[in-house]
Design an enzyme around this catalytic site. Structure first.
Site, mmCIF file in Angstrom:
data_model
loop_
_atom_site.group_PDB
_atom_site.id
_atom_site.type_symbol
_atom_site.label_atom_id
_atom_site.label_comp_id
_atom_site.label_asym_id
_atom_site.label_seq_id
_atom_site.Cartn_x
_atom_site.Cartn_y
_atom_site.Cartn_z
ATOM 1 N N THR A 40 0.826 -1.219 0.000
ATOM 2 C CA THR A 40 0.000 0.000 0.000
ATOM 3 C C THR A 40 0.853 1.259 0.000
ATOM 4 O OG1 THR A 40 -1.844 -1.112 1.058
ATOM 5 C CG2 THR A 40 -1.729 1.248 1.379
ATOM 6 N N SER A 82 1.933 -7.639 -0.774
ATOM 7 C CA SER A 82 2.718 -8.570 0.055
ATOM 8 C C SER A 82 2.122 -9.973 0.053
ATOM 9 C CB SER A 82 2.869 -8.045 1.482
ATOM 10 O OG SER A 82 1.667 -8.147 2.189
HETATM 11 N N1 DAS Z 1 -1.745 -4.095 -0.091
HETATM 12 C C1 DAS Z 1 -1.531 -4.857 1.101
HETATM 13 C C2 DAS Z 1 -0.191 -5.556 1.091
HETATM 14 O O1 DAS Z 1 0.500 -5.487 0.109
HETATM 15 C C3 DAS Z 1 -1.760 -4.104 2.352
HETATM 16 C C4 DAS Z 1 -0.745 -3.106 2.787
HETATM 17 O O2 DAS Z 1 0.340 -2.948 2.280
HETATM 18 O O3 DAS Z 1 -1.050 -2.440 3.802
HETATM 19 O O4 DAS Z 1 0.139 -6.174 2.063
#
Ligand code: DAS
Length: 347
Positions: A40, A82
């Site tokens: 994010t 992730s």
């Molecule tokens: N998009 C999600 C991740 O890649 C959530 C984040 O990064 O907060 O884990």
């Protein structure tokens, strides 16, 4: 003391007056490298629809004021959520960071930006496999880069402040989120949306980070060697986590053993409780050579490591952290007593 003749004093004063003014020598800023992997923190737009634009790390590190903390360079290793990061990428990232630390002694530390969902697992893997003398700080954000109140810039600046602080040395890999620096081993994501989601149940953060400084809550253990050597590890053994719940049967455990799991981590109920059907399936799994670690699904608290039933307790490692440790442990031994000794070193 004998006083100097007045003509000597006069000459000294004249010489001092004629000496060129000393220009203060600017202290070079420490260097850090920020490795972008996505998440994010590196996203904009489309956040709620799950289809964000990926923002390059080169752009993310342009945070106002960060240059006064450190000379910041960046590189984009990946730009993924992730949920797309797992054992193969852990090995790649750890080797890459180890090589950078070896080849670039001028780096005070390394910051890794990462999605928050599996950040704790990647950070713990790095912690177990890197020397730990120079800090490796994993950070991210709960809000995308274009949202009001985005937390990424503050987390990046604080990660840079921690990475250049000599008091952060010898502590392995850490997670920095929301003004707190945590040991990778201790930290877990506790809330799906809030910026204060990262907590270390029953443990203190390593440091809290305020405008006027970093305030350390734990002494540095002074680590300088990796706990696990992954030089010869091409692939990590398959280890799965099985959830415990009222009435759970044996289907999942039997299927995972058939799929080739070398280890299983139970997210048991309460203090590692298992249903009768799960207990029976785990006995079969152990007879087939699978190492079983029992933890808790409660989110905090201990399951004693030493047990008399041939299984290993996770201590206060949560199931996903116990899985990381078991994978590395199994890359060394499949003897449950040895695995128990490894788990004890992490308590
Ligand atoms: N998009 C999600 C991740 O890649 C959530 C984040 O990064 O907060 O884990």
């Amino acid at each position: 003391m004998r006083s100097l003749p007045s003509c000597t004093l006069l000459l000294l004063a004249l010489a001092a007056a004629q000496a060129p003014a000393q220009t203060p020598v600017a202290k070079p800023r420490p260097s850090i490298l920020v490795i972008g992997t996505g998440g994010t923190i590196g996203s904009a737009g489309g956040y709620w629809t799950g289809n964000p634009t990926r923002v390059p790390i080169e752009q993310l590190v342009r945070v106002p004021g960060i240059d006064s903390v450190a000379s910041v360079a960046s590189e984009q290793l990946w730009n993924v959520a992730s949920s797309a990061i797992g054992p193969t990428r852990w090995l790649e990232l750890s080797r890459h960071v180890a090589e950078l630390l070896r080849a670039r002694p001028e780096l005070a530390g390394i910051v890794v930006t990462h999605g928050t969902d599996t950040m704790e697992e990647t950070a713990y893997f790095l912690d177990l496999t890197l020397p730990g003398d120079r800090p490796v700080i994993v950070t991210g954000a709960m809000r995308p880069s274009d949202m009001a109140g985005a937390d990424g810039p503050a987390n990046l600046t604080n990660a840079a402040r921690a990475a250049v602080d000599p008091r952060t040395r010898g502590r392995g890999a850490m997670v920095l989120m929301d003004d707190r620096l945590f040991a990778a081993r201790d930290v877990t994501k506790t809330n799906s949306t809030r910026v204060e989601t990262f907590q270390a149940p029953e443990r203190a953060p390593i440091a809290i980070i305020d405008a006027d400084g970093l305030f350390y809550r734990q002494p540095s253990p002074g680590r300088s060697t990796p706990l696990f050597d992954i030089a010869g590890v091409r692939e990590l053994p398959r280890v799965d986590v099985v959830y415990g719940y009222a009435g759970a049967d044996s289907v999942v455990i039997d299927a995972l053993v058939s799929a080739g799991a070398k280890g299983l981590v139970m997210a048991g109920v309460g203090r590692g409780g298992l249903t009768p059907a799960q207990s029976a399936a785990l006995r079969r799994a152990r007879a087939a050579g699978v190492v079983v670690v029992v933890g808790t699904r409660t989110g905090s608290g201990r399951v004693p490591v030493i047990r008399d039933d041939g299984m290993v307790g996770a201590g206060d490692l949560n199931p996903q952290k116990a899985r990381v440790l078991l994978m590395l442990g199994l890359s060394r031994t499949s003897d449950p007593r040895e695995i128990a000794r490894i788990f004890q070193t992490q308590q």
